[in-house]
Design an enzyme around this catalytic site. Structure first.
Site, PDB file in Angstrom:
ATOM      1  N   MET A  28       0.823  -1.215   0.000  1.00 29.46           N
ATOM      2  CA  MET A  28       0.000   0.000   0.000  1.00 29.46           C
ATOM      3  C   MET A  28       0.857   1.265   0.000  1.00 29.46           C
ATOM      4  O   MET A  28       0.679   2.137  -0.854  1.00 29.46           O
ATOM      5  CB  MET A  28      -0.940  -0.023   1.211  1.00 29.46           C
TER       6      MET A  28
ATOM      7  N   ARG B  79      14.416   3.831  13.039  1.00 34.70           N
ATOM      8  CA  ARG B  79      14.187   5.267  13.283  1.00 34.70           C
ATOM      9  C   ARG B  79      14.986   5.846  14.438  1.00 34.70           C
ATOM     10  O   ARG B  79      15.548   6.931  14.339  1.00 34.70           O
ATOM     11  CB  ARG B  79      12.707   5.523  13.567  1.00 34.70           C
TER      12      ARG B  79
ATOM     13  N   CYS C  41       3.509   7.898  10.976  1.00 35.74           N
ATOM     14  CA  CYS C  41       2.545   8.735  10.262  1.00 35.74           C
ATOM     15  C   CYS C  41       1.911   9.798  11.157  1.00 35.74           C
ATOM     16  O   CYS C  41       1.791  10.964  10.765  1.00 35.74           O
ATOM     17  CB  CYS C  41       1.466   7.861   9.637  1.00 35.74           C
TER      18      CYS C  41
ATOM     19  N   GLU D 296       2.663   3.336  19.934  1.00 41.90           N
ATOM     20  CA  GLU D 296       2.274   4.482  19.112  1.00 41.90           C
ATOM     21  C   GLU D 296       2.361   5.776  19.918  1.00 41.90           C
ATOM     22  O   GLU D 296       2.803   6.811  19.413  1.00 41.90           O
ATOM     23  CB  GLU D 296       0.849   4.259  18.578  1.00 41.90           C
TER      24      GLU D 296
ATOM     25  N   ARG E  23      -7.900   4.197  17.419  1.00 39.98           N
ATOM     26  CA  ARG E  23      -8.287   3.793  16.056  1.00 39.98           C
ATOM     27  C   ARG E  23      -9.773   4.083  15.861  1.00 39.98           C
ATOM     28  O   ARG E  23     -10.592   3.715  16.707  1.00 39.98           O
ATOM     29  CB  ARG E  23      -8.030   2.292  15.879  1.00 39.98           C
TER      30      ARG E  23
ATOM     31  N   HIS F 186      -5.556  10.315   9.306  1.00 43.90           N
ATOM     32  CA  HIS F 186      -5.437  10.410  10.752  1.00 43.90           C
ATOM     33  C   HIS F 186      -5.840  11.834  11.161  1.00 43.90           C
ATOM     34  O   HIS F 186      -5.398  12.817  10.556  1.00 43.90           O
ATOM     35  CB  HIS F 186      -3.991  10.184  11.190  1.00 43.90           C
TER      36      HIS F 186
ATOM     37  N   GLN G  12      -2.593   9.689   5.897  1.00 48.78           N
ATOM     38  CA  GLN G  12      -1.437   9.005   6.491  1.00 48.78           C
ATOM     39  C   GLN G  12      -0.611   8.240   5.473  1.00 48.78           C
ATOM     40  O   GLN G  12       0.516   7.850   5.769  1.00 48.78           O
ATOM     41  CB  GLN G  12      -1.859   8.137   7.673  1.00 48.78           C
TER      42      GLN G  12
END
Ligand code: HSE
Length: 373
Positions: A14, A105, A138, A244, A271, A278, A354
């Site tokens: 995606m 990251r 994101c 998250e 969510r 988002h 996002q």
């Protein structure tokens, strides 16, 4: 300068598909002499035609070919990064690694890329010879695009953020399952919707009974999301926060190169049943009492994509929603107002796609930055 050999891995998923779509739209492949498309399952089959015909796909685990790349862009996911990046670096590969996954990251040698916000940090990393450039989470990237002006003006003392995150963050299969759940609830409710004498309480019962039953598909999301929300995203860190939520603070401060004087950021990540935007609601303590008009103009002028939506009902309902923003690079921020707690306190609400600024866009822009060096 043209980039010579650039490898693409995970371009069919995606995020990878959105990346390729955006690169085609922006004519980015004209900057690359020899784009090479890798695959984990279809070696030898035709790759995509990005301007110079189709070439055969190369095995994404073929270290020898990967080592010939000047840069590798991967949207293949964290496991691939863990396996291949380490192997390539161990073998002395010194090319640029541009990655959507979170694995690297927070590594000291990695730079999180969001150039409208941290171009100087990226430039410094390149000057220092750094080679690993990783797209941010994101939610973090979308927050920072929206709050760019206040962050760069050093006006933020702390942020409390409530997120309303789209199902695309869980992947394509979860997007499909959300729509399947919608259909299943509708199919069970339809007779009552068509019966003029049916009571709303009967309809409500059918809906909740379906949501709680094993007739609702939940193999991907794990829970009902239709008519529901899920107040936990990603792993449990056993500290009362989700992974998250932890990223909100850790990544933001790394992107801003503020690890030594971090801005406290507390999140509750949720969510919701949106498809790919988002949304986030902020409570912010400013470092000083700045007039509202000045705050709006600082926010609005920070980068080419953010824009302030007037804090009015019609404008907010029309322009500050996932339905309006999906598929665009726009970062609207609205509901901007001062709070009764005092002149340094404000709130705001933002929406962003996002898959674009939250994932693909920083990667393709990093290739552009490299091509200018
Ligand atoms: N972790 C994000 C989410 C998506 O689940 O919404 C990727 O950054």
């Amino acid at each position: 300068m043209k980039l010579n050999r650039v490898g693409f891995v995970g371009w069919r998923g995606m995020v990878g598909s959105v990346l390729l779509q955006r690169m085609m739209e922006e004519n980015d492949f004209s900057l690359i002499t020899d784009p090479v498309f890798f695959t984990t399952s279809q070696t030898g089959q035709d790759g995509p035609d990005v301007g110079n015909g189709k070439k055969a796909l190369v095995d994404a685990n073929d270290i020898t070919t990967l080592k010939n790349m000047d840069a590798i862009v991967t949207c293949q996911g964290g496991d691939y990064t863990s396996n291949i990046h380490t192997e390539l670096r161990n073998q002395g590969w010194n090319g640029y690694w541009i990655d959507a996954a979170s694995t690297l990251r927070m590594a000291p040698e990695a730079t999180i890329i969001l150039d409208p916000v941290n171009q100087p940090v990226i430039e410094q990393a390149l000057a220092d010879g750094k080679k690993d450039f990783i797209g941010g989470n994101c939610t973090v990237s979308l927050m920072m695009m929206a709050l760019d002006g206040l962050l760069n003006a050093n006006l933020v003392e702390w942020i409390s953020v409530m997120t309303y995150q789209a199902i695309s963050g869980g992947g394509a299969r979860q997007m499909e399952e959300l729509i399947t759940q919608m259909g299943q609830v509708y199919a069970r409710s339809k007779p009552l919707l068509e019966d003029k004498n049916a009571s709303i309480l009967d309809l409500d019962k059918v809906v909740i009974d379906t949501m709680r039953s094993d007739q609702l598909s939940t193999s991907q999301i794990g829970y009902p999301l239709v008519g529901n929300l899920l107040p936990w995203i990603d792993k449990d860190l056993d500290s009362g926060t989700s992974r998250e939520e932890w990223k909100g603070s850790a990544e933001t401060n790394k992107i801003l190169a503020r690890d030594d004087r971090p801005i406290p950021i507390e999140s509750t990540c949720i969510r919701v049943g949106a498809m790919r935007c988002h949304s986030q609601a902020f409570t912010i303590k400013l470092t000083k009492d700045v007039p509202l008009g000045e705050i709006e103009s600082i926010l609005d002028s920070a980068n080419d994509w953010v824009s302030v939506i007037p804090n009015q009902r019609e404008a907010s309902l029309n322009q500050l929603t996932p339905a309006h923003v999906t598929g665009t690079l726009d970062i609207p921020i609205g509901r901007v107002r001062k709070l009764h707690m005092g002149g340094e306190y404000m709130s705001a609400f933002t929406v962003g796609d996002q898959l674009l600024w939250g994932a693909a866009e920083p990667l393709r822009r990093m290739l552009r930055i490299l091509s200018q060096h």
